[in-house]
Design a protein around this motif. Structure first.
Motif, mmCIF file in Angstrom:
data_model
loop_
_atom_site.group_PDB
_atom_site.id
_atom_site.type_symbol
_atom_site.label_atom_id
_atom_site.label_comp_id
_atom_site.label_asym_id
_atom_site.label_seq_id
_atom_site.Cartn_x
_atom_site.Cartn_y
_atom_site.Cartn_z
ATOM 1 N N ARG A 108 2.742 12.148 -5.572
ATOM 2 C CA ARG A 108 1.656 12.724 -6.356
ATOM 3 C C ARG A 108 1.507 14.202 -6.018
ATOM 4 O O ARG A 108 1.567 14.584 -4.851
ATOM 5 N N SER A 118 -3.502 11.138 0.118
ATOM 6 C CA SER A 118 -3.924 9.730 0.244
ATOM 7 C C SER A 118 -4.583 9.441 1.578
ATOM 8 O O SER A 118 -5.506 8.652 1.654
ATOM 9 N N ASP A 119 -4.043 10.045 2.651
ATOM 10 C CA ASP A 119 -4.746 9.879 3.931
ATOM 11 C C ASP A 119 -5.020 11.256 4.522
ATOM 12 O O ASP A 119 -4.187 11.795 5.258
ATOM 13 N N LYS A 179 0.847 -1.197 0.000
ATOM 14 C CA LYS A 179 0.000 0.000 0.000
ATOM 15 C C LYS A 179 0.882 1.245 0.000
ATOM 16 O O LYS A 179 0.669 2.195 -0.747
ATOM 17 N N GLU A 180 1.927 1.193 0.855
ATOM 18 C CA GLU A 180 2.875 2.296 0.977
ATOM 19 C C GLU A 180 3.607 2.509 -0.358
ATOM 20 O O GLU A 180 3.827 3.639 -0.790
ATOM 21 N N HIS A 239 2.848 15.739 3.002
ATOM 22 C CA HIS A 239 3.061 14.647 3.969
ATOM 23 C C HIS A 239 4.242 15.003 4.874
ATOM 24 O O HIS A 239 5.304 15.417 4.406
ATOM 25 N N ARG A 261 1.023 3.399 -12.839
ATOM 26 C CA ARG A 261 0.013 4.336 -12.318
ATOM 27 C C ARG A 261 -0.301 5.367 -13.387
ATOM 28 O O ARG A 261 0.375 5.444 -14.408
ATOM 29 N N LYS A 280 2.516 1.797 -3.309
ATOM 30 C CA LYS A 280 1.605 2.385 -4.297
ATOM 31 C C LYS A 280 1.448 3.873 -4.049
ATOM 32 O O LYS A 280 1.293 4.661 -4.976
ATOM 33 N N LYS A 281 1.475 4.246 -2.765
ATOM 34 C CA LYS A 281 1.327 5.674 -2.426
ATOM 35 C C LYS A 281 2.607 6.430 -2.744
ATOM 36 O O LYS A 281 2.579 7.515 -3.315
ATOM 37 N N GLY A 316 -1.961 16.789 -3.749
ATOM 38 C CA GLY A 316 -1.628 15.369 -3.632
ATOM 39 C C GLY A 316 -1.033 15.064 -2.267
ATOM 40 O O GLY A 316 -1.561 15.465 -1.234
ATOM 41 N N ASP A 317 0.126 14.371 -2.271
ATOM 42 C CA ASP A 317 0.767 14.009 -0.999
ATOM 43 C C ASP A 317 1.969 14.901 -0.675
ATOM 44 O O ASP A 317 2.786 14.557 0.188
#
Length: 229
Positions: free
Chosen positions: A190, A196-197, A136-137, A213, A167, A139-140, A209-210
């Protein structure tokens, strides 16, 4: 495994595929498999003959085929090593017949799983979950493409397939600091859309996007939205 035979270690030891022996068996995590159809791998003198007639679960992971290594103690293996063991178990389930269980570390005299087996199974589950998280990480934050030359030093860049993750966005290189990791590594981030979260207390986002973060850092001297640094 209902109604299947229970072996003592002594009985299992008589199944090494030698002349006059009743069969060619090996055990993995206490489950006994008839490996006669793979005789050329396991019979006396064959490369894996040390596995025959016993439970040598540990050696499947460590590759230590000495007498001291051909044992069933897997209690100190790491999560990824437990997953290797799980892969071997799937391999034997698919290719050979399970004919019973061996009484000892993983099964009691009643044929029921011991706490050692429950512990191994819990670790395998945990390993599978960690794998899922990692995917998952990835993909992010897919890893960057990297290259190094003595003339130019390091170069990092992003593409729609970098890090082996296909992607529909390219992303920009950033340093990702992971808890517990000594060095950051380069990931593609991104740059548009919601994070994403998203923070539950902050429903609005700035279509970045991210990029915001908290564990990310820009590369010095690299324009914030350049896809190559």
């Amino acid at each position: 495994l209902a109604g299947c035979r229970l072996f003592t270690p002594g009985e299992l030891a008589r199944h090494r595929g030698g002349p006059g022996e009743p069969g060619l068996y090996l055990a993995l995590l206490g489950r006994v498999y008839d490996v006669s159809s793979g005789r050329r791998h396991y019979e006396p003198g064959a490369p894996y003959s040390g596995f025959a007639g016993r439970d040598a679960s540990r050696a499947f992971v460590t590759g230590d085929y000495s007498e001291a290594g051909l044992v069933d103690d897997v209690s100190d293996l790491s999560l990824s090593e437990m997953l290797t063991l799980q892969n071997w178990l799937s391999f034997y389930e698919k290719n050979y017949e399970c004919v019973g269980k061996v009484i000892g570390r993983f099964y009691g005299k009643d044929g029921l799983p011991t706490s050692a087996l429950t512990q191994v199974e819990a670790m395998i589950t945990k390993g599978l979950e960690a794998d899922k998280e990692q995917l998952k990480e990835k993909k992010k934050f897919p890893p960057c493409n990297t290259e190094w030359s003595s003339a130019r030093g390091s170069r990092f860049w992003c593409s729609q397939t970098s890090g082996g993750v296909s992607r529909d966005w390219t992303g920009v290189p950033r340093k990702l600091y992971k808890p517990g990791a000594k060095e950051p590594h380069c990931v593609c981030v991104r740059t548009t859309g919601p994070p994403s979260d998203p923070a539950p207390d902050n429903p609005t986002h700035r279509d970045r996007g991210d990029l915001d973060h908290p564990n990310l850092e820009e590369y010095t001297g690299c324009p914030p939205l350049a896809i190559t640094c």
